[in-house]
Design a protein around this motif. Structure first.
Motif, short mmCIF file in Angstrom:
data_model
loop_
_atom_site.label_atom_id
_atom_site.label_comp_id
_atom_site.label_asym_id
_atom_site.label_seq_id
_atom_site.Cartn_x
_atom_site.Cartn_y
_atom_site.Cartn_z
N LEU A 1 0.78 -1.31 -0.03
CA LEU A 1 0.10 0.02 0.09
C LEU A 1 0.77 1.33 0.14
N LEU B 1 2.44 2.07 -3.33
CA LEU B 1 1.57 2.72 -4.23
C LEU B 1 0.99 3.83 -3.89
N THR C 1 -0.49 4.72 -0.62
CA THR C 1 -1.53 4.83 0.41
C THR C 1 -0.74 4.55 1.90
N ALA D 1 -3.35 -5.48 -1.75
CA ALA D 1 -2.85 -4.08 -1.71
C ALA D 1 -3.38 -2.98 -2.76
N ALA D 2 -3.09 -3.60 -3.93
CA ALA D 2 -3.60 -2.79 -5.12
C ALA D 2 -5.14 -2.61 -5.04
N HIS E 1 -5.80 0.16 -2.40
CA HIS E 1 -5.37 1.12 -2.89
C HIS E 1 -6.08 1.88 -3.73
N GLN E 2 -6.90 1.05 -4.62
CA GLN E 2 -7.81 1.80 -5.47
C GLN E 2 -9.16 2.03 -4.94
N CYS F 1 -9.31 3.28 -1.81
CA CYS F 1 -8.76 4.70 -0.89
C CYS F 1 -8.76 5.74 -1.87
N GLN F 2 -7.92 5.46 -3.11
CA GLN F 2 -7.97 6.56 -3.97
C GLN F 2 -9.09 7.09 -4.38
N ALA G 1 3.98 2.69 -7.90
CA ALA G 1 2.74 3.07 -8.73
C ALA G 1 3.16 3.66 -10.05
#
Length: 337
Positions: A54, A57, A59, A275-276, A279-280, A282-283, A322
């Motif tokens: 995370l 990337l 986060t 994690a990815a 991360h998405q 969160c973003q 990222a």
């Protein structure tokens, strides 16, 4: 440092990977321990892997777990600190050692658990002693996501910590992402695993599991059928290695293929996928799951991160940035244009 947006609770350990892949794997795998001449230690442990992935990337993430007051524990804590992971939730045990896991590799890059070394029992390590009453409550009040594995459900003390974390997540309205890590060797009594894991799933928002784990838990590899058993779930992610990912998310069910890469080591690939995905979330503040098309793009992103993590040995060491993910996806789009 900002408060972590994601809290990752569970184990951090050393994966000792066999330096030379084996053409033929013995049965049981731990029979190969005397045969392997050299090993290389890599930092690992599913929740720790997710936390590092995370941060890499972009986060903010924190790790909650317990290590020993030994050299291994110091090294792992330093690795997490260097990665930029919040360590407020790290506990230290004065007697139990930091866990080591021995992993065999096949010539195709698959990995096989081969024991803890020196005939250590599964419950003889510091991660089993994570204390519920020492969890960083203030972090739960600030975070948005809690990522959990299932290995800490195997031991009474750490199981209480998981249950306390789930209660805190409910109080503070955190989204819970549960990753099933079915490793029977970690359970002193494997017959208890299914009931404890299913109880945790009943408190999760998203469930990630591998093909064989779905078959073991639910006798099906249909993510929609799994979701139907748990009304609390918003999504079920079924990873299938080089076959990609099948998923059910908010009523949308589909499959996304894996990206072709030169596989060196699959250790931690599923953790990089998690994690990815988080991360998405969160973003985009969850908007990445608003439509079928955006869900597909989110799964494609997670698949790409999982794929890239297999192109180098180790889990944390192999995680992409990222920028690397963006370049990889752009290249894949060009190949299809």
């Amino acid at each position: 440092m900002p408060y972590p947006q994601v809290l990752c609770l569970g184990e951090v350990l050393f994966d000792y990977l066999a330096d030379v892949p084996l053409e033929t794997l013995p049965n049981p795998p731990d029979a190969a321990l005397p045969v392997v001449k050299s090993w290389t230690a890599y930092a690992g442990g599913a929740p720790a892997n997710v936390a590092c992935g995370l941060v890499k990337l972009g986060t903010a993430a924190g790790f909650i777990g317990c290590v020993g007051m030994d050299v291994g524990g110091e090294v792992l804590v330093q690795i997490l600190a260097t990665a930029g992971v919040d360590l407020t939730g790290v506990q230290r045990h004065p007697e139990l050692p930091t866990r080591q896991v021995y992993v065999l590799r096949s010539t195709t890059g698959e990995r096989y658990f081969a024991g803890f070394g020196d005939h250590q029992a599964a419950d003889a390590f510091a991660d089993t002693a994570l204390q519920a009453d020492a969890l960083p409550v203030a972090l739960f009040a600030q975070a948005q996501y809690l990522v959990l594995g299932t290995l800490m459900l195997a031991y009474p003390t750490s199981r209480q910590a998981v249950q306390r974390a789930l209660a805190l997540a409910q109080t503070h309205q955190l989204t819970v992402v549960l990753d099933v890590n079915w490793r029977p060797q970690f359970w002193p009594d494997p017959s208890m695993a299914m009931s404890h894991i299913r109880a945790a799933i009943a408190q999760a928002t998203f469930l990630k599991l591998a093909d064989d784990e779905a078959e073991w838990l639910f006798q099906t590899r249909d993510p929609g059928a799994i979701a139907a058993q748990f009304p609390n779930l918003h999504g079920v992610l079924l990873t299938q290695g080089d076959q990609g990912c099948r998923y059910w998310i908010r009523g949308h069910q589909d499959h996304y293929p894996a990206f072709p890469v030169a596989v060196v080591d699959t250790t931690g690939a599923g953790d990089s996928f998690v994690a990815a995905f988080v991360h998405q979330l969160c973003q985009s503040q969850g908007q990445c799951l608003a439509t079928a098309e955006r869900i597909q793009a989110t799964i494609a992103y997670a698949n790409s991160v999982g794929a890239l993590s297999t192109t180098q040995p180790g889990a944390i060491a192999a995680q992409p940035t990222a920028t690397a993910v963006r370049s990889f996806l752009q290249h894949q789009a060009q190949l299809l244009s």
